[in-house]
Each structure stands twice: as structure tokens, then as C-alpha cells.
Design a protein around this motif. Structure first.
Motif, PDB file in Angstrom:
ATOM      1  N   ALA A 142       0.743  -1.020  -0.027  1.00  7.56           N
ATOM      2  CA  ALA A 142       0.035   0.004   0.221  1.00  7.56           C
ATOM      3  C   ALA A 142       0.925   1.083  -0.023  1.00  7.56           C
ATOM      4  N   GLY A 143       0.275   2.549  -0.202  1.00  5.27           N
ATOM      5  CA  GLY A 143       1.021   3.535  -0.269  1.00  5.27           C
ATOM      6  C   GLY A 143       0.448   4.790  -0.591  1.00  5.27           C
ATOM      7  N   ILE A 144       1.078   5.975  -0.532  1.00  6.02           N
ATOM      8  CA  ILE A 144       0.710   7.268  -0.789  1.00  6.02           C
ATOM      9  C   ILE A 144       1.567   8.023  -1.607  1.00  6.02           C
ATOM     10  N   LYS A 145       1.139   8.772  -2.814  1.00  7.44           N
ATOM     11  CA  LYS A 145       1.917   9.340  -3.675  1.00  7.44           C
ATOM     12  C   LYS A 145       1.442  10.769  -3.896  1.00  7.44           C
ATOM     13  N   ASP A 146       2.231  11.647  -4.718  1.00 10.36           N
ATOM     14  CA  ASP A 146       1.827  13.028  -4.746  1.00 10.36           C
ATOM     15  C   ASP A 146       1.287  13.821  -3.433  1.00 10.36           C
ATOM     16  N   LEU A 147       2.217  13.444  -2.548  1.00  6.45           N
ATOM     17  CA  LEU A 147       1.907  14.013  -1.311  1.00  6.45           C
ATOM     18  C   LEU A 147       2.836  15.077  -0.864  1.00  6.45           C
ATOM     19  N   LYS A 148       2.337  16.382  -1.085  1.00  8.55           N
ATOM     20  CA  LYS A 148       3.383  17.742  -0.836  1.00  8.55           C
ATOM     21  C   LYS A 148       3.461  18.153   0.343  1.00  8.55           C
ATOM     22  N   LEU A 149       4.471  18.238   1.065  1.00  4.78           N
ATOM     23  CA  LEU A 149       4.658  18.853   2.439  1.00  4.78           C
ATOM     24  C   LEU A 149       5.662  20.071   2.365  1.00  4.78           C
ATOM     25  N   MET A 150       5.693  20.913   3.433  1.00  6.22           N
ATOM     26  CA  MET A 150       6.427  21.947   3.561  1.00  6.22           C
ATOM     27  C   MET A 150       6.472  22.417   4.966  1.00  6.22           C
ATOM     28  N   LYS A 151       7.861  22.578   5.375  1.00 10.95           N
ATOM     29  CA  LYS A 151       7.768  23.358   6.597  1.00 10.95           C
ATOM     30  C   LYS A 151       8.818  24.500   6.476  1.00 10.95           C
ATOM     31  N   THR A 152       8.525  25.571   7.165  1.00 13.02           N
ATOM     32  CA  THR A 152       9.355  26.902   6.807  1.00 13.02           C
ATOM     33  C   THR A 152      10.410  27.284   7.529  1.00 13.02           C
ATOM     34  N   THR A 153      10.695  26.377   8.572  1.00 12.34           N
ATOM     35  CA  THR A 153      11.912  26.542   9.093  1.00 12.34           C
ATOM     36  C   THR A 153      12.116  25.213   9.915  1.00 12.34           C
ATOM     37  N   GLN A 154      13.360  25.121  10.897  1.00 12.38           N
ATOM     38  CA  GLN A 154      13.610  23.873  11.523  1.00 12.38           C
ATOM     39  C   GLN A 154      14.024  22.931  10.357  1.00 12.38           C
ATOM     40  N   SER A 155      14.996  23.530   9.484  1.00 10.69           N
ATOM     41  CA  SER A 155      15.564  22.484   8.347  1.00 10.69           C
ATOM     42  C   SER A 155      16.781  23.295   7.860  1.00 10.69           C
ATOM     43  N   GLY A 156      17.767  22.312   7.773  1.00 14.06           N
ATOM     44  CA  GLY A 156      19.292  22.962   7.300  1.00 14.06           C
ATOM     45  C   GLY A 156      20.015  22.104   6.419  1.00 14.06           C
ATOM     46  N   PHE A 157      21.007  22.393   5.906  1.00 19.58           N
ATOM     47  CA  PHE A 157      21.967  21.546   5.170  1.00 19.58           C
ATOM     48  C   PHE A 157      23.372  21.995   5.434  1.00 19.58           C
ATOM     49  N   LEU A 182       3.046  12.315   8.643  1.00 21.01           N
ATOM     50  CA  LEU A 182       2.922  13.769   8.721  1.00 21.01           C
ATOM     51  C   LEU A 182       3.367  14.070  10.108  1.00 21.01           C
ATOM     52  N   GLU A 183       3.372  13.338  11.052  1.00 21.01           N
ATOM     53  CA  GLU A 183       3.913  13.444  12.455  1.00 21.01           C
ATOM     54  C   GLU A 183       5.460  13.478  12.275  1.00 21.01           C
ATOM     55  N   ALA A 184       6.011  12.442  11.565  1.00 20.15           N
ATOM     56  CA  ALA A 184       7.553  12.388  11.694  1.00 20.15           C
ATOM     57  C   ALA A 184       8.123  13.676  10.812  1.00 20.15           C
ATOM     58  N   PHE A 185       7.340  14.112   9.431  1.00 22.35           N
ATOM     59  CA  PHE A 185       7.937  15.167   8.963  1.00 22.35           C
ATOM     60  C   PHE A 185       7.806  16.553   9.662  1.00 22.35           C
ATOM     61  N   ALA A 186       6.726  16.860  10.434  1.00 14.62           N
ATOM     62  CA  ALA A 186       6.612  18.026  10.772  1.00 14.62           C
ATOM     63  C   ALA A 186       7.261  18.282  12.496  1.00 14.62           C
ATOM     64  N   GLY A 187       7.067  17.124  13.213  1.00  9.91           N
ATOM     65  CA  GLY A 187       7.509  17.141  14.283  1.00  9.91           C
ATOM     66  C   GLY A 187       6.494  17.675  15.556  1.00  9.91           C
ATOM     67  N   PRO A 188       6.779  18.003  16.676  1.00 14.43           N
ATOM     68  CA  PRO A 188       5.874  18.404  17.682  1.00 14.43           C
ATOM     69  C   PRO A 188       5.211  19.883  17.130  1.00 14.43           C
ATOM     70  N   PRO A 189       4.026  20.071  17.370  1.00  8.53           N
ATOM     71  CA  PRO A 189       3.135  21.123  16.687  1.00  8.53           C
ATOM     72  C   PRO A 189       3.731  22.439  17.218  1.00  8.53           C
ATOM     73  N   ASP A 190       4.262  22.705  18.484  1.00 12.85           N
ATOM     74  CA  ASP A 190       4.512  23.812  19.361  1.00 12.85           C
ATOM     75  C   ASP A 190       6.111  24.339  18.785  1.00 12.85           C
ATOM     76  N   CYS A 191       6.857  23.328  18.338  1.00 14.27           N
ATOM     77  CA  CYS A 191       8.194  23.677  18.148  1.00 14.27           C
ATOM     78  C   CYS A 191       8.976  22.815  16.831  1.00 14.27           C
TER      79      CYS A 191
END
Length: 345
Positions: free
Chosen positions: A175-190, A239-248
Motif C-alpha cells: 500500500a502507499g501514498i503518492k503526490d503528497l506535498k509537504l512543507m515546513k518553513t523552518t527547522q531545516s538546514g544543510f 505527517l507527524e515524523a515530517f513536522a515534529g511536535p506542533p509547538d516547536c
């Protein structure tokens, strides 16, 4: 394994050099010199809407189905003998009849129904695979009240599944999901990546992480559980693993680590999942330089860079599952669903 005679079929059978032999013909290679590695056919893009009624309330499932078969003999391919071939139009009709008779309680169960039908009805079928994906219709709500017969198409990821089975083998469900577009505007770097004379990318400790996800997982051998609830739980885990806790939120040091976090979270929360593949195609955003306009743009206006785009993928699975599957895979390759044996007769 590919033999020398296989390659002989795909290189010129005459010498193209000046003065070379131009008399050689295809009679130098016969089917006995070759091995059929795979021979299957089917019907793709069978689209239909299944409407179900419970009193005044109506339910919809709009799906697209692909169903493929591999027969016990490749004689239609090797000899032009169609006596075992189930026409693809018949395959389409069977899918529609199964939808009418059985309904679609879940995509996975419908794919299982397709596999079971071809395996139990046609003795010449050695292998069957069914792919089903759903149009994301959701029931409309008005002031919190669900409408009895109106729906809205919400593009928040396409649900799909696959079921496959070879004769005398287990039924395997994906089973699976495709064409799922997600974004977070901070808490990301490289940062800390390898650099050489060709490196122009600056290190970033605060960037937008945006991408389109393809996630596919295996339930292993089919078990009796609620496919709909399990799929929803896995989607929530993604979704939870991508975003992390909702407050931080949670910091991501790379796209690759984000993919791994999603996989680890799903495998830890959903024991039915044996293997999970995740592909992430990222969308990069550039900050618009507004100095010539007399303005300072503090990462407030950005433009997407759609191409070229980066991509990363990983498949992660439980060791116990791979160990259990190794013998089955060896058996599958040895018989190749009866094709090699049929060719030798």
C-alpha cells in the motif's frame, strides 16, 4: 542469467565493417538459444466510480485499476498460440463485475479480490498482480454536518495499493501514498557536506524544506486486519515524523534524514509494515533580491526552483522479514512461474 546467445539477438548478425560478411541471417539464432525472463500482459487504466447507498446517505469510491497476468506457458508470445490467453477486454469486464458484486470496502481488499478471482477461476494463470489507486474524494460538510451525497476532491495525496500472487505462493499486499506535498518553513538546514572546486552551494542552517513524497510499504503476506485504519495510521505517522511536535517542530539536517525519520517512525508504530520505501523530490526556494528596489527581503518573498530538483530515496525493512522472504525468492526464481519449464517442452 543472460547468456551469450541472448546478446546475439540484440547485436547485428552481419559484420558492418567494410568487407565484412553480409550474408548472415536471423536463422543463426533460434528460440532454443534464448530464455524468456518475463512475459506478462494485462489491462491498464480501468477507471470507474463505485456508488454505494445506505438509505439516503451515499458513498463513493472512484478508482483506477491495472491488472496483469502471467500464464503458465508463453506460447502466445513464442508460437502465436492464443488458446490460453484471457483477452484484456475480459480482464476489464471481470474487474467491473467484481466491483459490482463485492463493492470496494478498501483498495487492498479489492486488489485481493482481483487476485483471488484469477487464481481460482483460470488454471492457466501462474501469476497475477493488481494495482488500484483512488481519486481523493471527501464528503462535504456544512457547519460540521456531513452532506449525504456531495463530495469534494482534495489533492492531499493519492492512496494506492498493489496485490500480487503466484500460484502456490503467498498473497503479498503493498500500500502507499503518492503526490503528497509537504512543507515546513523552518527547522531545516544543510551543513557540513563534502566540498570541492565544483561546489557553489552555501551551507544553510535555516531553510524551507518542501517536497513531494512517494511512500510505499509492504504488509508481507496478507493478514486479516483493517486496511483502512492501518493506512490512515501510517499517513498520520508520515505527517507527524515530517513536522515534529506542533509547538516547536523538529530540526532536519537533510532531506535524507527526514526520509529516515519517517521510515523509522512508521516501523516503530505500525507492526504490520514489514518494508517501507520513501522517495522525496524536493522543491528549492530562492529568496528574491530586492536591493535594487530599495527593500530588504528577510526571507519573506521567495520563488520556487522547480527544475532541476534534488531527489533522495531509501528502502528500509525488518531483518526478520528479509530472512523469511529469502527462501521464497529463491524458489520463485527457480521456477520463474513455469515459463522456463514450459519453454523447454
Amino acid at each position: 542469467m543472460l547468456s551469450f546467445s541472448f546478446y546475439a539477438a540484440i547485436i547485428p548478425l552481419w559484420d558492418p565493417r567494410p568487407g565484412g560478411d553480409k550474408t548472415a541471417t536471423m536463422s543463426q539464432v533460434t528460440i532454443k538459444d534464448l530464455e524468456v525472463l518475463n512475459c506478462e500482459y494485462g489491462k491498464n487504466t480501468i477507471k470507474f466510480l463505485r456508488l454505494h447507498k445506505e438509505g439516503k446517505k451515499q458513498f463513493v469510491k472512484e478508482v483506477e485499476v491495472c491488472a496483469h497476468l502471467r500464464l503458465t506457458s508463453p506460447q502466445e508470445y513464442l508460437e502465436g498460440n492464443n488458446s490460453l490467453v484471457i483477452p484484456t477486454d475480459t480482464i476489464k469486464n471481470i474487474v467491473l463485475v467484481l466491483a459490482k458484486k463485492n463493492g470496494i470496502s478498501s483498495l487492498e481488499q479489492f486488489a485481493i479480490d482481483i487476485c483471488n478471482h484469477f487464481m481460482t477461476t483460470f488454471c492457466q494463470v501462474a501469476y497475477v498482480k493488481a494495482y488500484v489507486q483512488e481519486v481523493p474524494w471527501q464528503r462535504l460538510h456544512e457547519d460540521g454536518v456531513p452532506h449525504i451525497h456531495s463530495f469534494i476532491c482534495v489533492p492531499d495525496g493519492i492512496r494506492f495499493c498493489e496485490a500480487e500472487q503466484c500460484r502456490n505462493g503467498p498473497l503479498i499486499v503493498f500500500a502507499g501514498i503518492k503526490d503528497l506535498k509537504l512543507m515546513k518553513t523552518t527547522q531545516s538546514g544543510f551543513e557540513g557536506f563534502y566540498k570541492n572546486e565544483h561546489t557553489t552551494l552555501p551551507e544553510r542552517h535555516d531553510r524551507i524544506l518542501c517536497g513531494e513524497f512517494f511512500c510505499k510499504w509492504s504488509y508481507g503476506e496478507c493478514k486479516d486486519f483493517d486496511f483502512n485504519c492501518t493506512w490512515k495510521k501510517i499517513r498520520e505517522c508520515i505527517l507527524e515524523a515530517f513536522a515534529g511536535p506542533p509547538d516547536c517542530g523538529e530540526y532536519s539536517p537533510s532531506y535524507q534524514k527526514t526520509v529516515n525519520c519517517i521510515q523509522m517512525f512508521v516501523l516503530s508504530r505500525v507492526p504490520q509494515v514489514q518494508v517501507i520505501e520513501v522517495v522525496l523530490n524536493n522543491t528549492f526556494y530562492n529568496v528574491v533580491d530586492m536591493k535594487n528596489l530599495g527593500l530588504t527581503n528577510d526571507k519573506e518573498v521567495l520563488v520556487p526552483v522547480e527544475t532541476p530538483y534534488g531527489s533522495c530515496a531509501c528502502t528500509l525493512g525488518r531483518k526478520t522479514f528479509f530472512e523469511a522472504q529469502s527462501q521464497m525468492l529463491r524458489d520463485e526464481r527457480r521456477c520463474q512461474f513455469g515459463l522456463a519449464a514450459a519453454q523447454g517442452n
